[in-house]
Enzyme design. Structure first.
Site, PDB file in Angstrom:
ATOM      1  N   ILE A 183       0.845  -1.203   0.000  1.00 38.81           N
ATOM      2  CA  ILE A 183       0.000   0.000   0.000  1.00 38.81           C
ATOM      3  C   ILE A 183       0.876   1.248   0.000  1.00 38.81           C
ATOM      4  O   ILE A 183       0.667   2.170  -0.793  1.00 38.81           O
ATOM      5  CB  ILE A 183      -0.975  -0.036   1.194  1.00 38.81           C
ATOM      6  CG1 ILE A 183      -1.924  -1.236   1.045  1.00 38.81           C
ATOM      7  CG2 ILE A 183      -1.758   1.276   1.305  1.00 38.81           C
ATOM      8  CD1 ILE A 183      -2.792  -1.518   2.251  1.00 38.81           C
ATOM      9  N   GLY A 223      -4.715   3.540   7.561  1.00 37.70           N
ATOM     10  CA  GLY A 223      -4.261   2.268   8.147  1.00 37.70           C
ATOM     11  C   GLY A 223      -5.253   1.795   9.194  1.00 37.70           C
ATOM     12  O   GLY A 223      -6.287   1.199   8.875  1.00 37.70           O
ATOM     13  N   ARG A 224      -4.948   2.091  10.441  1.00 37.76           N
ATOM     14  CA  ARG A 224      -5.853   1.789  11.544  1.00 37.76           C
ATOM     15  C   ARG A 224      -5.835   2.956  12.525  1.00 37.76           C
ATOM     16  O   ARG A 224      -4.784   3.570  12.756  1.00 37.76           O
ATOM     17  CB  ARG A 224      -5.433   0.505  12.261  1.00 37.76           C
ATOM     18  CG  ARG A 224      -5.781  -0.776  11.509  1.00 37.76           C
ATOM     19  CD  ARG A 224      -7.293  -1.023  11.452  1.00 37.76           C
ATOM     20  NE  ARG A 224      -7.639  -2.288  10.850  1.00 37.76           N
ATOM     21  CZ  ARG A 224      -7.957  -2.483   9.565  1.00 37.76           C
ATOM     22  NH1 ARG A 224      -7.955  -1.458   8.725  1.00 37.76           N
ATOM     23  NH2 ARG A 224      -8.278  -3.679   9.126  1.00 37.76           N
ATOM     24  N   ASP A 250      -9.677   8.031   7.641  1.00 36.95           N
ATOM     25  CA  ASP A 250     -10.617   7.001   7.162  1.00 36.95           C
ATOM     26  C   ASP A 250     -10.872   5.953   8.234  1.00 36.95           C
ATOM     27  O   ASP A 250     -11.791   5.152   8.112  1.00 36.95           O
ATOM     28  CB  ASP A 250     -10.012   6.326   5.919  1.00 36.95           C
ATOM     29  CG  ASP A 250     -10.999   5.407   5.233  1.00 36.95           C
ATOM     30  OD1 ASP A 250     -12.140   5.856   4.984  1.00 36.95           O
ATOM     31  OD2 ASP A 250     -10.654   4.248   4.944  1.00 36.95           O
ATOM     32  N   GLU A 286     -15.092   2.632  15.682  1.00 36.54           N
ATOM     33  CA  GLU A 286     -15.874   2.783  14.444  1.00 36.54           C
ATOM     34  C   GLU A 286     -17.232   2.130  14.631  1.00 36.54           C
ATOM     35  O   GLU A 286     -17.300   1.038  15.216  1.00 36.54           O
ATOM     36  CB  GLU A 286     -15.125   2.141  13.274  1.00 36.54           C
ATOM     37  CG  GLU A 286     -13.832   2.878  12.978  1.00 36.54           C
ATOM     38  CD  GLU A 286     -13.018   2.265  11.831  1.00 36.54           C
ATOM     39  OE1 GLU A 286     -13.545   1.387  11.128  1.00 36.54           O
ATOM     40  OE2 GLU A 286     -11.874   2.661  11.646  1.00 36.54           O
ATOM     41  N   HIS A 331     -14.189   4.506   6.723  1.00 37.09           N
ATOM     42  CA  HIS A 331     -13.412   3.281   6.487  1.00 37.09           C
ATOM     43  C   HIS A 331     -13.705   2.696   5.091  1.00 37.09           C
ATOM     44  O   HIS A 331     -14.166   1.565   4.952  1.00 37.09           O
ATOM     45  CB  HIS A 331     -13.716   2.239   7.582  1.00 37.09           C
ATOM     46  CG  HIS A 331     -12.630   1.215   7.738  1.00 37.09           C
ATOM     47  ND1 HIS A 331     -12.238   0.701   8.945  1.00 37.09           N
ATOM     48  CD2 HIS A 331     -11.841   0.601   6.820  1.00 37.09           C
ATOM     49  CE1 HIS A 331     -11.272  -0.185   8.768  1.00 37.09           C
ATOM     50  NE2 HIS A 331     -11.012  -0.257   7.489  1.00 37.09           N
ATOM     51  N   GLY A 380      -9.931   1.375   1.240  1.00 42.50           N
ATOM     52  CA  GLY A 380      -9.531   0.152   0.515  1.00 42.50           C
ATOM     53  C   GLY A 380     -10.598  -0.902   0.720  1.00 42.50           C
ATOM     54  O   GLY A 380     -10.575  -1.601   1.728  1.00 42.50           O
TER      55      GLY A 380
HETATM   56  C1  GLV Z   1      -9.645  -2.787   5.563  1.00 45.96           C
HETATM   57  O1  GLV Z   1      -9.465  -1.978   6.397  1.00 45.96           O
HETATM   58  C2  GLV Z   1      -8.897  -3.999   5.464  1.00 45.96           C
HETATM   59  O2  GLV Z   1      -8.141  -4.312   6.397  1.00 45.96           O
HETATM   60  O3  GLV Z   1      -9.021  -4.698   4.448  1.00 45.96           O
END
Ligand code: GLV
Length: 320
Positions: free
Chosen positions: A155, A234-235, A259, A264, A283, A286
């Site tokens: 990524i 990411g997270r 995002d 969440e 979120h 991706g």
């Molecule tokens: C989305 O956040 C994933 O981990 O695919």
């Protein structure tokens, strides 16, 4: 470190859950008619389903990860597997594989959209337009700005390639501090993060939530920023989220595009919702596709049927 799972193991009973569970199970049935498939919305998964299933396909556990019945293999339809490794972690005897889908191109587009939205001041122009206000301002070019990428995997490399094509200088930060990918002008270890942020116009995070990334962008790191815009695909847990309002107020950050969040959906009382300097998205940077989720599962199932360990086994020590 695949855990204590051992081969040979070729499951026949597969339980598919999560979003798109109907489409994903239909496609798996078509590709592998020898498998016995059940599909369930996460809230409908019962203890009996988990005692029946040998394999569970989904993004999150339907219940506590340590109560997975007879399941011996979990295939995550997402790239990030933190939901399976934290509080409580999936039993070490269960094989954990993750999506083989390439999220880099989509997350790179998410990133470029936000870089331009911030640089072109789109949120404030849209607000002025709502008021029928003619509001000229200086707009600086993205070309020539400096991006610091936390994460140099698939990524991060896709993001770096896009930003470099826009004329940014791209520096990477990773555990190893190395990358031979041409899009990075330089790569450093995460220990250098506090000293690197002061020179960044963009700080872009695409790393998973693991013990070594959690809280990496701490209040201390934020306090060393000199007006960067912070993007997180990411997270949420990688950033000390509670310090963001102060970071924006004090000008450590000029903007943020987020995002992912610690909780969440982002709670309605979060100050991030109302801050005009913050672009919130739910979120979506991706997204798992049905085709990608199915292809990843089939690739892993076929490897197991040949008596081989799938390529997409999660390294539990690293957390991805
Ligand atoms: C989305 O956040 C994933 O981990 O695919």
């Amino acid at each position: 470190m695949p855990g204590t799972f051992s081969l040979p193991f070729a499951p026949r009973h597969v339980l598919v859950s999560g979003q798109e569970h109907v489409a994903i199970s239909d496609a798996i049935r078509a590709a592998r008619p020898d498998l016995d498939i059940r599909n369930r919305a996460p809230a409908d998964v019962t203890g009996e389903d988990l005692d029946w299933a040998e394999c569970y396909v989904g993004f999150r556990p339907p219940r506590r990860a340590d109560a997975m019945g007879q399941v011996r293999w979990v295939h995550s339809t997402g790239a990030g597997v933190d939901a399976w490794l934290n509080d409580p972690p999936l039993d070490a005897s269960v094989l954990l594989t993750r999506s083989a889908e390439s999220f880099g191109p989509m997350i790179a587009e998410w990133t470029v959209a936000r870089v331009f939205a911030i640089q072109q001041q789109l949120p404030s122009l849209a607000a002025a337009q709502q008021q029928r206000e003619w509001a000229p301002r200086d707009i600086a070019q993205v070309a020539g700005t400096r991006a610091l990428l936390l994460g140099t995997g698939d990524i991060g490399r896709a993001i770096a390639t896009s930003l470099r094509a826009l004329g940014c200088t791209v520096t990477g930060v990773s555990r190893s501090g190395t990358s031979d990918h041409a899009a990075f002008h330089a790569v450093h270890t995460t220990e250098s993060l506090p000293s690197l942020v002061a020179d960044a116009d963009w700080i872009i995070c695409s790393v998973p939530d693991t013990p070594s990334t959690r809280g990496l962008i701490s209040r201390d790191v934020l306090s060393r920023c000199r007006g960067a815009a912070l993007l997180n695909a990411g997270r949420g847990a990688v950033i000390e989220e509670s310090a963001l309002p102060e970071a924006l107020e004090r000008g450590w950050l000029r903007a943020a595009a987020l995002d992912v969040f610690v909780r969440e959906p982002l709670p309605t009382d979060s100050p991030l919702w109302n801050d005009p300097r913050v672009i919130v998205s739910p979120h979506i940077s991706g997204l798992t596709t049905t085709a990608g989720a199915v292809a990843g599962f089939i690739e892993c199932a076929d490897a197991l049927a040949r008596g081989e360990m799938p390529k997409w086994v999660v390294d539990r020590q690293r957390g991805y």
